[in-house]
Write a protein that holds these residues in place. Structure first.
Motif, PDB file in Angstrom:
ATOM      1  N   GLN A 143       5.441   4.682   1.700  1.00 22.27           N
ATOM      2  CA  GLN A 143       5.871   5.982   2.220  1.00 22.27           C
ATOM      3  C   GLN A 143       6.636   5.817   3.536  1.00 22.27           C
ATOM      4  O   GLN A 143       7.678   6.441   3.727  1.00 22.27           O
ATOM      5  N   GLU A 144       6.148   4.960   4.436  1.00 21.86           N
ATOM      6  CA  GLU A 144       6.820   4.733   5.716  1.00 21.86           C
ATOM      7  C   GLU A 144       8.201   4.127   5.499  1.00 21.86           C
ATOM      8  O   GLU A 144       9.178   4.541   6.128  1.00 21.86           O
ATOM      9  N   GLU A 145       8.295   3.178   4.580  1.00 27.34           N
ATOM     10  CA  GLU A 145       9.575   2.554   4.277  1.00 27.34           C
ATOM     11  C   GLU A 145      10.555   3.581   3.692  1.00 27.34           C
ATOM     12  O   GLU A 145      11.725   3.637   4.081  1.00 27.34           O
ATOM     13  N   GLU A 146      10.077   4.426   2.771  1.00 30.05           N
ATOM     14  CA  GLU A 146      10.946   5.446   2.180  1.00 30.05           C
ATOM     15  C   GLU A 146      11.370   6.471   3.225  1.00 30.05           C
ATOM     16  O   GLU A 146      12.507   6.941   3.223  1.00 30.05           O
ATOM     17  N   ARG A 147      10.484   6.818   4.139  1.00 27.61           N
ATOM     18  CA  ARG A 147      10.797   7.755   5.214  1.00 27.61           C
ATOM     19  C   ARG A 147      11.998   7.252   6.029  1.00 27.61           C
ATOM     20  O   ARG A 147      12.925   8.007   6.332  1.00 27.61           O
ATOM     21  N   GLU A 148      11.974   5.977   6.379  1.00 28.98           N
ATOM     22  CA  GLU A 148      13.064   5.381   7.149  1.00 28.98           C
ATOM     23  C   GLU A 148      14.372   5.377   6.351  1.00 28.98           C
ATOM     24  O   GLU A 148      15.440   5.669   6.888  1.00 28.98           O
ATOM     25  N   VAL A 149      14.274   5.040   5.067  1.00 26.75           N
ATOM     26  CA  VAL A 149      15.458   5.009   4.204  1.00 26.75           C
ATOM     27  C   VAL A 149      16.057   6.407   4.083  1.00 26.75           C
ATOM     28  O   VAL A 149      17.276   6.590   4.199  1.00 26.75           O
TER      29      VAL A 149
ATOM     30  N   ALA B  90       0.839  -1.202   0.000  1.00 26.48           N
ATOM     31  CA  ALA B  90       0.000   0.000   0.000  1.00 26.48           C
ATOM     32  C   ALA B  90       0.872   1.249   0.000  1.00 26.48           C
ATOM     33  O   ALA B  90       2.036   1.221   0.388  1.00 26.48           O
ATOM     34  N   ALA B  91       0.264   2.355  -0.455  1.00 28.04           N
ATOM     35  CA  ALA B  91       1.001   3.628  -0.548  1.00 28.04           C
ATOM     36  C   ALA B  91       1.556   4.042   0.814  1.00 28.04           C
ATOM     37  O   ALA B  91       2.694   4.501   0.920  1.00 28.04           O
ATOM     38  N   ASN B  92       0.766   3.878   1.872  1.00 24.81           N
ATOM     39  CA  ASN B  92       1.228   4.263   3.217  1.00 24.81           C
ATOM     40  C   ASN B  92       2.443   3.453   3.650  1.00 24.81           C
ATOM     41  O   ASN B  92       3.364   3.976   4.267  1.00 24.81           O
ATOM     42  N   GLU B  93       2.440   2.157   3.339  1.00 26.81           N
ATOM     43  CA  GLU B  93       3.575   1.308   3.702  1.00 26.81           C
ATOM     44  C   GLU B  93       4.820   1.712   2.917  1.00 26.81           C
ATOM     45  O   GLU B  93       5.923   1.757   3.475  1.00 26.81           O
TER      46      GLU B  93
ATOM     47  N   TYR C 188       1.133   9.048  -3.408  1.00 23.64           N
ATOM     48  CA  TYR C 188       2.557   8.863  -3.688  1.00 23.64           C
ATOM     49  C   TYR C 188       2.976   7.461  -3.261  1.00 23.64           C
ATOM     50  O   TYR C 188       2.535   7.007  -2.219  1.00 23.64           O
ATOM     51  N   PRO C 189       3.753   6.728  -3.971  1.00 24.23           N
ATOM     52  CA  PRO C 189       4.555   6.991  -5.165  1.00 24.23           C
ATOM     53  C   PRO C 189       3.853   6.668  -6.493  1.00 24.23           C
ATOM     54  O   PRO C 189       4.457   6.796  -7.544  1.00 24.23           O
ATOM     55  N   GLU C 190       2.575   6.263  -6.436  1.00 27.41           N
ATOM     56  CA  GLU C 190       1.849   5.991  -7.687  1.00 27.41           C
ATOM     57  C   GLU C 190       1.574   7.288  -8.443  1.00 27.41           C
ATOM     58  O   GLU C 190       1.420   7.279  -9.657  1.00 27.41           O
TER      59      GLU C 190
ATOM     60  N   ASP D 126       7.745   3.981  -7.930  1.00 25.65           N
ATOM     61  CA  ASP D 126       8.919   3.667  -7.113  1.00 25.65           C
ATOM     62  C   ASP D 126       9.218   4.815  -6.147  1.00 25.65           C
ATOM     63  O   ASP D 126       8.840   5.957  -6.388  1.00 25.65           O
ATOM     64  N   ALA D 127       9.947   4.497  -5.072  1.00 21.24           N
ATOM     65  CA  ALA D 127      10.430   5.539  -4.165  1.00 21.24           C
ATOM     66  C   ALA D 127      11.393   6.412  -4.958  1.00 21.24           C
ATOM     67  O   ALA D 127      12.312   5.907  -5.599  1.00 21.24           O
TER      68      ALA D 127
END
Length: 189
Positions: A7-13, A2-5, A55-57, A94-95
């Motif tokens: 986004q959370e993963e990209e935030r951490e990266v 999902a978009a939220n997941e 985002y990211p779609e 993609d992120a």
């Protein structure tokens, strides 16, 4: 995913990648800023990436509206935003924040090619150069005293408006006797 997941993963990266990079700033959960170039240099700029809920779609919003960019010419700002948006379109799904920042750093010279090194600031008009009619001064009102206040002041200052000679003199004998008593008290304790 999902978009939220995503986004959370990209935030951490992003937090781990840009941990020590002073040019990177996370404004909120969905807003990031990155400054390209040295502080005060006419070819430096700061851009902002704002994630939408899709985002990211869907591509993030990119702008150069920060106060830091006041020295950048409007056509240059528009060109930078357009080129960054083109890069976002290529990476949909993609992120992309790290990749966009990296692309902007690599293409900094190309992005700022039209920006002159010497930016002409607009002339600031001083008060003496204004051609407007002068404004009349407003008279200040004096404090109104009551009869009792006037009598009290007259008693202190006299008829001439000046205080009597010696009004602030110190009686040396009286002063010595008071300070001597003070020293006696200190010695007693």
């Amino acid at each position: 995913m999902a978009a939220n997941e995503q986004q959370e993963e990209e935030r951490e990266v992003l937090a781990s990648i840009f941990e020590d990079d002073t040019a990177f700033k996370q404004i909120s959960e969905t807003c990031y800023q990155y400054k390209i170039g040295e502080d005060g240099h006419p070819k430096s700029f700061l851009f902002e990436i704002v994630w939408t809920s899709e985002y990211p779609e869907k591509a993030p919003e990119i702008n150069l509206n920060a106060f830091y960019n006041n020295h950048v010419l409007s056509p240059v700002k528009e060109s930078i935003v357009d080129q960054l948006k083109e890069q976002c379109e290529i990476m949909l799904g993609d992120a992309m924040v790290f990749t966009i920042i990296d692309w902007a750093k690599e293409n900094h010279e190309q992005l700022m090619a039209e920006q002159p090194l010497q930016v002409v600031s607009p002339k600031i008009v001083t008060d003496t150069e204004k051609t407007e009619a002068p404004v009349a001064k407003v008279k200040e009102k004096k404090e109104q005293l009551s009869k009792a206040q006037k009598r009290k002041m007259a008693d202190r200052v006299g008829v001439t408006g000046e205080r009597p000679r010696g009004w602030n003199w110190v009686d040396p004998i009286k002063h010595l006797s008071q300070t001597g008593r003070a020293h006696e008290r200190e010695d007693a304790t």
